[in-house]
Design a protein around this motif. Structure first.
Motif, PDB file in Angstrom:
ATOM      1  N   TYR A 194      -5.453   5.647   2.800  1.00  0.00           N
ATOM      2  CA  TYR A 194      -6.109   4.845   3.826  1.00  0.00           C
ATOM      3  C   TYR A 194      -6.256   3.408   3.356  1.00  0.00           C
ATOM      4  O   TYR A 194      -6.529   3.147   2.189  1.00  0.00           O
ATOM      5  N   GLU A 195      -6.099   2.519   4.321  1.00  0.00           N
ATOM      6  CA  GLU A 195      -6.423   1.126   4.106  1.00  0.00           C
ATOM      7  C   GLU A 195      -7.480   0.792   5.151  1.00  0.00           C
ATOM      8  O   GLU A 195      -7.174   0.681   6.346  1.00  0.00           O
ATOM      9  N   ARG A 225       0.831  -1.210   0.000  1.00  0.00           N
ATOM     10  CA  ARG A 225       0.000   0.000   0.000  1.00  0.00           C
ATOM     11  C   ARG A 225       0.865   1.259   0.000  1.00  0.00           C
ATOM     12  O   ARG A 225       0.503   2.272  -0.588  1.00  0.00           O
ATOM     13  N   ILE A 226       2.021   1.202   0.655  1.00  0.00           N
ATOM     14  CA  ILE A 226       2.919   2.362   0.678  1.00  0.00           C
ATOM     15  C   ILE A 226       3.621   2.506  -0.662  1.00  0.00           C
ATOM     16  O   ILE A 226       3.750   3.616  -1.180  1.00  0.00           O
ATOM     17  N   ARG A 227       4.040   1.419  -1.256  1.00  0.00           N
ATOM     18  CA  ARG A 227       4.632   1.483  -2.603  1.00  0.00           C
ATOM     19  C   ARG A 227       3.635   2.092  -3.585  1.00  0.00           C
ATOM     20  O   ARG A 227       3.981   2.962  -4.376  1.00  0.00           O
ATOM     21  N   TRP A 228       2.395   1.642  -3.520  1.00  0.00           N
ATOM     22  CA  TRP A 228       1.352   2.171  -4.395  1.00  0.00           C
ATOM     23  C   TRP A 228       1.167   3.667  -4.149  1.00  0.00           C
ATOM     24  O   TRP A 228       1.118   4.462  -5.086  1.00  0.00           O
ATOM     25  N   GLY A 229       1.082   4.072  -2.881  1.00  0.00           N
ATOM     26  CA  GLY A 229       0.870   5.475  -2.551  1.00  0.00           C
ATOM     27  C   GLY A 229       1.991   6.378  -3.032  1.00  0.00           C
ATOM     28  O   GLY A 229       1.746   7.451  -3.583  1.00  0.00           O
ATOM     29  N   ALA A 288      -5.806  -1.190  -6.779  1.00  0.00           N
ATOM     30  CA  ALA A 288      -6.327  -2.486  -7.191  1.00  0.00           C
ATOM     31  C   ALA A 288      -6.802  -3.276  -5.975  1.00  0.00           C
ATOM     32  O   ALA A 288      -7.665  -4.146  -6.094  1.00  0.00           O
ATOM     33  N   GLN A 289      -6.263  -2.967  -4.807  1.00  0.00           N
ATOM     34  CA  GLN A 289      -6.737  -3.590  -3.564  1.00  0.00           C
ATOM     35  C   GLN A 289      -7.987  -2.830  -3.134  1.00  0.00           C
ATOM     36  O   GLN A 289      -7.938  -1.615  -2.953  1.00  0.00           O
ATOM     37  N   PRO A 290      -9.118  -3.506  -2.977  1.00  0.00           N
ATOM     38  CA  PRO A 290     -10.389  -2.808  -2.747  1.00  0.00           C
ATOM     39  C   PRO A 290     -10.418  -1.865  -1.546  1.00  0.00           C
ATOM     40  O   PRO A 290     -11.112  -0.869  -1.568  1.00  0.00           O
TER      41      PRO A 290
END
Length: 176
Positions: A128-129, A9-13, A160-162
């Motif tokens: 946010y996750e 999630r941090i890589r994506w952000g 891509a992660q809901p």
């Protein structure tokens, strides 16, 4: 001590933020320093100012990112956002991962401060996750309301992660 990997999630952000080599950035709530490490790896002349209310978060970030602190690309301070004094005149980007302040209560003062510190066109990224996918809507609505009230133009980026989402506020100048 073995360094923990950087979560997806941090890589994506950080990819969503499109960090540029000369960016001046602020991280609110640096925690263990994973985002700071990834952001600083993309900086050349830019700098990251990372803050956390927790002494342990500040210490973990300093340890994890010691080479960036030593190189002058990263400054880490234990401070609350409400009393922030940024050591640069204006920021290109500010960001936070899972900092609930922006959607669980009125954060008008903090949002106003960030609006003031960002350059016109600068962006505030709130990542946010949600622990439950149905909580994502509540997070988006609360953060959007806070940023819109603070003078930001808001967009939402879904991963891509809901349950992972970015609420992005772009600083706009007042219409005359």
């Amino acid at each position: 001590m073995r360094r923990q990997p950087i979560p997806a999630r941090i890589r994506w952000g950080v990819d969503v933020m499109d960090v540029q080599p000369g960016d001046q950035l602020l991280e609110v709530g640096c925690g263990p320093g994973a985002a700071a490490e990834l952001v600083c790896s993309r900086l050349e002349t830019g700098k990251l100012f990372a803050i956390d209310r927790s002494e342990s978060g500040v210490d973990r970030t300093k340890r994890r990112c010691a080479s960036y602190v030593e190189a002058g690309r990263l400054t880490v301070r234990q401070i609350d956002l409400a009393t922030l004094r940024v050591p640069v005149k204006r920021l290109h980007k500010a960001f936070a991962f899972n900092v609930n302040l922006f959607w669980v209560r009125g954060a008008g003062d903090e949002v106003a401060l960030l609006h003031e510190k960002l350059l016109p066109g600068g962006r505030l990224f709130l990542f946010y996750e949600a622990t439950r996918p149905e909580g994502t809507r509540q997070i988006i609505d609360g953060a959007t309301e806070a940023l819109t009230a603070g003078g930001f133009r808001v967009s939402v980026v879904q991963s891509a992660q809901p349950a992972v989402v970015a609420v992005v506020g772009q600083r706009v100048t007042a219409q005359v």
